[in-house]
Design an enzyme around this catalytic site. Structure first.
Site, PDB file in Angstrom:
ATOM      1  N   HIS A  88      10.091  22.465 -25.934  1.00 50.44           N
ATOM      2  CA  HIS A  88       8.950  23.397 -26.064  1.00 50.44           C
ATOM      3  C   HIS A  88       9.096  24.253 -27.320  1.00 50.44           C
ATOM      4  CE1 HIS A  88       8.985  23.090 -21.394  1.00 50.44           C
ATOM      5  NE2 HIS A  88       8.582  21.976 -21.970  1.00 50.44           N
ATOM      6  N   HIS A 245       0.652  19.352 -20.795  1.00 47.91           N
ATOM      7  CA  HIS A 245       2.079  19.659 -20.957  1.00 47.91           C
ATOM      8  C   HIS A 245       2.846  18.422 -21.418  1.00 47.91           C
ATOM      9  CE1 HIS A 245       5.729  21.890 -20.751  1.00 47.91           C
ATOM     10  NE2 HIS A 245       6.272  20.780 -20.287  1.00 47.91           N
ATOM     11  N   ASP A 249       5.220  18.114 -24.663  1.00 47.21           N
ATOM     12  CA  ASP A 249       6.578  17.557 -24.675  1.00 47.21           C
ATOM     13  C   ASP A 249       6.697  16.444 -25.712  1.00 47.21           C
ATOM     14  OD1 ASP A 249       7.700  19.122 -22.652  1.00 47.21           O
ATOM     15  OD2 ASP A 249       7.252  17.685 -21.063  1.00 47.21           O
ATOM     16  N   HIS A 272      10.804  12.110 -21.559  1.00 48.34           N
ATOM     17  CA  HIS A 272      11.622  12.389 -22.740  1.00 48.34           C
ATOM     18  C   HIS A 272      12.345  11.113 -23.192  1.00 48.34           C
ATOM     19  CE1 HIS A 272      10.581  16.522 -22.617  1.00 48.34           C
ATOM     20  NE2 HIS A 272      11.030  16.654 -21.388  1.00 48.34           N
TER      21      HIS A 272
END
Ligand SMILES: [Zn+2]
Length: 328
Positions: A88, A245, A249, A272
């Site tokens: 973030h 969101h 990311d 991720h």
């Protein structure tokens, strides 16, 4: 509406003055004090763990230093010193146009603050940024690269306007299937992505805590979902905050390229791990990227007849992003 053009800054930038944060890490639950300092051209983003011995402190924010992607993005240096949940903050620095900064941190995890990038954006904006001597280089995507991991996949495509299209599909009907497409024109990061918070499911909280994760998670820094409802009394910041969101990311992870990308990234059910694997794939594929200055880019955008082509291709690819029942 007239097409806005992205802002291709000609030179690298850094902050005017240091900014300070204190807060707890989402996973460790431990407090960390953090100061983001201005840094010379060519530094990139560096983390400096001031709580470990000198000589082992510096961790470069670079894709090659990604050491764990299970819940957040963790960076480690060759001495094994790490910093967790960088995504973030990295997205905020990229969104604010910061190329060079030293992030001094006393602790092993970046503070969660409110679970979004907005507190970092506000702090950087409160001191402002300045241009430096070195021309900024952009990583221009020249060839399509695609990867998949299980039910997740990502495709990067050439485009003269940087952007992302992200879709997710969760069994819980409070999230469900969501898709967002963001072109990174001036102000778009701040208005459309920066304030989207991280999220989790109540059913996962106890198992995660039992294994020492999510120890700092609370309704102050996480949107909590339980059987079709959002638990947080304040509700959502966007109807599709969850997918926004995930886009945030993705941008944070992409910034580990060390240069701003120019192209479009389509990602379905990104994680991720997927984001990090995409970077490796882009860098491994010959001629997938070309580094250009802002001046080169003006020529590229002007001569790039691929905009229409891109839209057709993106449409075809997006059609493949179909909701699958029970997909999560
Ligand atoms: Zn996140």
């Amino acid at each position: 509406m007239p097409q806005q053009t992205p802002e291709y800054q000609t030179h690298e930038r850094t902050l005017n003055r240091p900014v300070h944060f204190v807060g707890i890490g989402l996973h460790s639950g431990r407090s960390a004090a953090m100061v983001i300092h201005p840094a010379p051209s060519g530094t990139g983003i560096q983390f400096e763990r001031v709580d470990v011995a000198p000589g082992k402190r510096i961790i470069q924010a670079h894709w090659s230093n990604v050491s764990d992607t299970r819940l957040c993005t963790v960076l480690s240096n060759p001495m094994g010193v790490s910093v967790a949940t960088v995504e973030h903050l990295m997205a905020a620095l990229a969104g604010c146009g910061v190329d060079n900064a030293v992030v001094q941190i006393r602790g092993s995890e970046v503070p969660a603050v409110d679970g979004s990038a907005m507190p970092f954006v506000r702090m950087v904006e409160s001191v402002g940024t300045r241009a430096q001597s070195r021309p900024r280089h952009y990583a221009v995507i020249r060839r399509t690269v695609e990867i998949s991991i299980g039910d997740s996949y990502a495709v990067v495509l050439p485009d003269s306007v940087p952007g992302v299209t992200v879709s997710i599909n969760f069994a819980d009907r409070a999230v469900g299937y969501q898709k967002c497409r963001i072109e990174l024109t001036p102000g778009a990061f701040n208005s459309d992505l920066a304030s989207a918070r991280t999220f989790g499911f109540l059913a996962d909280v106890q198992p995660m805590r039992a294994s020492g994760r999510a120890l700092g998670a609370s309704l102050d820094n996480t949107v909590l979902v339980n059987h079709g409802s959002v638990v947080n009394p304040e509700g959502l910041r966007f109807a599709d905050e969850f997918v926004r969101h995930k886009a945030l990311d993705l941008l944070g992870d992409m910034s580990l390229l060390g240069a701003r990308f120019v192209g479009h990234i389509l990602a379905h059910r990104p994680s991720h791990r997927l984001n990090s694997s995409l970077l490796v794939a882009m860098l491994s594929e010959q001629n997938a990227l070309e580094y250009m200055t802002a001046a080169d880019l003006l020529g590229y955008a002007g001569s790039h007849g691929g905009r229409t082509n891109f839209r057709r291709r993106a449409h075809t690819l997006a059609a493949l992003v179909n909701p699958v029942r029970g997909d999560r």
